[in-house]
Scaffold this active site. Structure first.
Site, PDB file in Angstrom:
ATOM      1  N   GLY A  33     -40.138  26.270  30.426  1.00  0.00           N
ATOM      2  CA  GLY A  33     -40.581  27.167  29.488  1.00  0.00           C
ATOM      3  C   GLY A  33     -40.999  26.917  28.125  1.00  0.00           C
TER       4      GLY A  33
ATOM      5  N   GLY B  72     -40.545  25.813  25.153  1.00  0.00           N
ATOM      6  CA  GLY B  72     -39.405  25.068  24.061  1.00  0.00           C
ATOM      7  C   GLY B  72     -40.219  24.629  22.698  1.00  0.00           C
ATOM      8  NE  ARG B  73     -44.318  20.291  22.308  1.00  0.00           N
ATOM      9  CZ  ARG B  73     -44.655  19.295  22.274  1.00  0.00           C
ATOM     10  NH1 ARG B  73     -44.798  18.545  21.098  1.00  0.00           N
ATOM     11  NH2 ARG B  73     -45.188  18.697  23.200  1.00  0.00           N
TER      12      ARG B  73
ATOM     13  CG  ASP C 253     -49.136  21.025  26.980  1.00  0.00           C
ATOM     14  OD1 ASP C 253     -48.903  20.372  25.826  1.00  0.00           O
ATOM     15  OD2 ASP C 253     -48.234  21.631  27.379  1.00  0.00           O
TER      16      ASP C 253
ATOM     17  CG  ASP D  93     -45.028  21.757  32.781  1.00  0.00           C
ATOM     18  OD1 ASP D  93     -45.094  20.985  33.783  1.00  0.00           O
ATOM     19  OD2 ASP D  93     -44.967  21.538  31.518  1.00  0.00           O
TER      20      ASP D  93
ATOM     21  NE  ARG E 218     -51.186  25.777  23.591  1.00  0.00           N
ATOM     22  CZ  ARG E 218     -50.497  24.984  24.368  1.00  0.00           C
ATOM     23  NH1 ARG E 218     -50.630  23.828  24.222  1.00  0.00           N
ATOM     24  NH2 ARG E 218     -49.337  25.432  24.612  1.00  0.00           N
TER      25      ARG E 218
ATOM     26  CE  LYS F  22     -48.113  21.559  21.882  1.00  0.00           C
ATOM     27  NZ  LYS F  22     -49.392  21.022  22.730  1.00  0.00           N
TER      28      LYS F  22
ATOM     29  CG  ASP G 101     -37.121  19.025  17.242  1.00  0.00           C
ATOM     30  OD1 ASP G 101     -37.924  19.318  18.246  1.00  0.00           O
ATOM     31  OD2 ASP G 101     -37.356  17.985  16.326  1.00  0.00           O
TER      32      ASP G 101
ATOM     33  NE  ARG H   7     -47.304  27.373  30.522  1.00  0.00           N
ATOM     34  CZ  ARG H   7     -47.454  26.760  29.363  1.00  0.00           C
ATOM     35  NH1 ARG H   7     -47.550  25.579  29.783  1.00  0.00           N
ATOM     36  NH2 ARG H   7     -47.669  27.010  28.267  1.00  0.00           N
TER      37      ARG H   7
HETATM   38  P1  AMP Z   1     -45.312  19.236  27.414  1.00  0.00           P
HETATM   39  O1  AMP Z   1     -45.046  17.811  27.659  1.00  0.00           O
HETATM   40  O2  AMP Z   1     -45.715  19.504  26.061  1.00  0.00           O
HETATM   41  O3  AMP Z   1     -45.869  19.973  28.391  1.00  0.00           O
HETATM   42  O4  AMP Z   1     -43.583  19.848  27.478  1.00  0.00           O
HETATM   43  C1  AMP Z   1     -42.812  19.805  28.556  1.00  0.00           C
HETATM   44  C2  AMP Z   1     -41.497  20.696  28.367  1.00  0.00           C
HETATM   45  O5  AMP Z   1     -40.793  20.326  27.145  1.00  0.00           O
HETATM   46  C3  AMP Z   1     -41.934  22.412  27.849  1.00  0.00           C
HETATM   47  O6  AMP Z   1     -40.996  23.180  28.505  1.00  0.00           O
HETATM   48  C4  AMP Z   1     -41.822  22.222  26.378  1.00  0.00           C
HETATM   49  O7  AMP Z   1     -41.580  23.430  25.907  1.00  0.00           O
HETATM   50  C5  AMP Z   1     -40.681  21.178  26.168  1.00  0.00           C
HETATM   51  N1  AMP Z   1     -40.789  20.590  24.857  1.00  0.00           N
HETATM   52  C6  AMP Z   1     -41.569  19.570  24.453  1.00  0.00           C
HETATM   53  N2  AMP Z   1     -41.326  19.353  23.313  1.00  0.00           N
HETATM   54  C7  AMP Z   1     -40.251  19.997  23.045  1.00  0.00           C
HETATM   55  C8  AMP Z   1     -39.614  19.914  21.649  1.00  0.00           C
HETATM   56  N3  AMP Z   1     -39.705  19.426  20.629  1.00  0.00           N
HETATM   57  N4  AMP Z   1     -38.592  20.916  21.615  1.00  0.00           N
HETATM   58  C9  AMP Z   1     -38.215  21.600  22.632  1.00  0.00           C
HETATM   59  N5  AMP Z   1     -38.844  21.837  23.781  1.00  0.00           N
HETATM   60  C10 AMP Z   1     -39.727  20.856  23.869  1.00  0.00           C
HETATM   61 MG    MG Z   2     -46.683  21.601  28.589  1.00  0.00          MG
END
Ligand code: AMP
Ligand code: MG
Length: 502
Positions: A98, A100-101, A270, A260, A184, A121, A133, A191
């Site tokens: 999901g 998360g950021r 991403d 994802d 973004r 983002k 965070d 996805r």
């Molecule tokens: P990504 O590597 O950007 O595709 O992120 C993979 C997963 O980790 C996704 O669910 C993001 O929302 C979560 N995620 C990445 N960085 C953070 C962050 N700083 N805080 C919370 N969730 C994160």
């Molecule tokens: Mg991602």
């Protein structure tokens, strides 16, 4: 002024953006409603006015940009949501990831009639943040801005960058880093992992709603009333086969091709630890976390195929009530990926080599060239650009020859290519122009991107970023040989590892 020498935002009026939201109308289990965090002292680093105009956004002042695109002011008609999705990360299924950021502010229908998501983002924690965070350091946001806008300028389907705003707050990673929010813009954020989210829960009804949404939003599967879901799969396969061929022909390494990060609409999504090849190296990988090299350059087509199989599995119950029949049809659809990809790759390579016609021999010509570039560690981007320069002058190989440690090695291939040009259509000036429209002179080279990030992080100096952005968004223009983005790294400047800032 904050620590980066940027003036903080002030505004009293609530901004109105022309949102027209559709994802927030889907069942509640598709997302979580959540407001972006309000940072202390947002300041605008970059705003993409051209994109804002395409999106039909009203004129916004610098202060309003900082307020809205940092998450401090939620504009009128925004319905902020974090999307639910799962995903295979490095081959392992994670049933819940999901946003998360990231927070989706809403959707706008642009002047071209296309619906696009506007997403923040790095705007703080969401119900999907787990231990994270929800923040984004300035460096990775700058990288995403530079690379996504360069990809767009090079004609690659991609998410765009609308705004880059610093938060005035610090983000803790290995050290304290300046925080930022990147806005973004994408044609869609559904996805492969969104389908997996419902598939692992056995929620076939949600799968159908999601598939119908994607089909409707992107105008797919028209005339396929009998089995729109199979046609959806076929279309996603075609788009991935197009996208990955484009990446490969530009030397782009995505770095985190998890399911994802693979969108149904077929845009690059991403930008984390991504990078472009300097010298040609099929085994190149840059991501700090990709220890096994799963997402290395040469493996990208195979990974895309693997990701498409994961999508196909989720669609089986929609494709046919008879599971064996569904599997057969889905396998057939995904099975066409390799041939489609290879055809696109070869057609793209023909254009890079200045070939207007097709010839039986072309695949071998390309293979031999790539083996040569690898053996001689030749800079991929510079080679093709200079090849365009010399295409019109049969006796002027010097600028290309100079790229080879052993110029004798270049000779046999060069003669084959010249002979092949003789048999081709078109004349030389036409050829040079065509080659320079597909072979960029500048790309966001890793060492240049890192230098721009360092200048901003350490000295609050945004000029290197702005200069590099101006160049990489004009990739096919002529640029000085030593310009940022055109110049390959010196051995000591080479950046071998990249970080995504999670
Ligand atoms: P990504 O590597 O950007 O595709 O992120 C993979 C997963 O980790 C996704 O669910 C993001 O929302 C979560 N995620 C990445 N960085 C953070 C962050 N700083 N805080 C919370 N969730 C994160
Ligand atoms: Mg991602």
């Amino acid at each position: 002024m904050n620590e980066h020498g940027l003036s903080a935002a002030t505004t009293d009026h609530q901004v109105v953006l022309p949102f027209d939201n559709s994802y927030a109308r889907l069942p509640e289990r598709f997302f979580a409603r959540c407001n972006p965090a309000a940072p202390a002292a947002p300041a605008t680093v970059q705003f993409n006015r051209a994109l804002a105009t395409e999106l039909g956004l009203p004129e916004l002042g610098r202060g309003q940009v900082a307020e809205v695109f940092s998450g401090r002011q939620v504009p009128h008609d925004a319905e902020p949501i974090a999307l639910a999705y799962a995903g295979h990360q490095f081959g392992h299924l994670v049933p819940q990831l999901g946003d998360g950021r990231a927070v989706l502010l809403g959707e706008v229908v642009g002047r071209d009639g296309v619906r696009r998501d506007v997403q923040l983002k790095g705007a703080g924690a969401t119900p999907f943040s787990r231990a994270g965070d929800g923040r984004c350091p300035l460096g990775p946001a700058m990288r995403e801005y530079l690379v996504s806008e360069a990809m767009y300028a090079m004609g690659v389907p991609t998410s765009r960058s609308l705004a880059l705003v610093t938060t005035g707050e610090r983000v803790l990673r290995e050290t304290h880093l300046p925080g930022a929010v990147l806005t973004r813009v994408a044609r869609g954020h559904v996805r492969v992992g969104t389908f997996e989210y419902f598939a692992v829960r056995g929620d076939v009804e949600a799968l159908r709603v999601l598939a119908d949404y994607v089909i409707q939003r992107h105008g797919l599967a028209q005339g396929y009333d009998e089995n729109p879901y199979l046609e959806l799969l076929r279309e996603v396969v075609r788009r991935q086969a197009d996208l990955i061929a484009r990446w490969m022909n530009l030397g782009f390494v995505h770095g985190v091709m998890n399911t994802d990060n693979t969108t149904l609409v077929g845009e690059t999504l991403d930008y984390g630890p991504c990078a472009f090849l300097d010298h040609y190296d099929p085994g190149a990988r840059f991501s700090f976390v990709d220890q096994g090299g799963r997402y290395r350059y040469e493996n990208q087509p195979a990974v895309a195929h693997w990701n498409l199989m994961r999508l196909a599995e989720t669609l089986l119950p929609l494709i046919d009530t008879d599971q064996d029949a569904a599997i057969e049809q889905a396998q057939d659809a995904v099975g066409s990926f390799k041939a489609l990809y290879e055809r696109n790759r070869l057609q793209g390579m023909r254009r890079k080599l200045g070939l207007f016609r097709e010839d039986q021999e072309d695949a071998a010509l390309v293979e031999e060239l790539l083996a040569l570039l690898e053996r001689q560690q030749v800079d991929f981007t510079r080679f093709f650009r200079r090849l365009g320069d010399i295409a019109g002058e049969p006796n002027a190989d010097a600028s290309v020859r100079a790229l080879f440690t052993d110029p004798g090695d270049w000779e046999p291939w060069s003669q084959r290519w010249r002979a092949r040009l003789q048999r081709d259509d078109g004349h030389s000036m036409e050829r040079m122009g065509a080659m320079h429209r597909v072979n960029p002179a500048v790309i966001p080279r890793n060492h240049s991107v890192n230098a721009a990030i360092r200048a901003a992080e350490q000295h609050g100096d945004l000029q290197p970023f702005q200069q590099l952005l101006a160049r990489v968004t004009q990739p096919f223009a002529n640029h000085p040989d030593d310009a940022d983005g055109a110049r390959p790294p010196e051995p000591k400047e080479r950046v071998l590892r990249t970080f995504c800032g999670t």
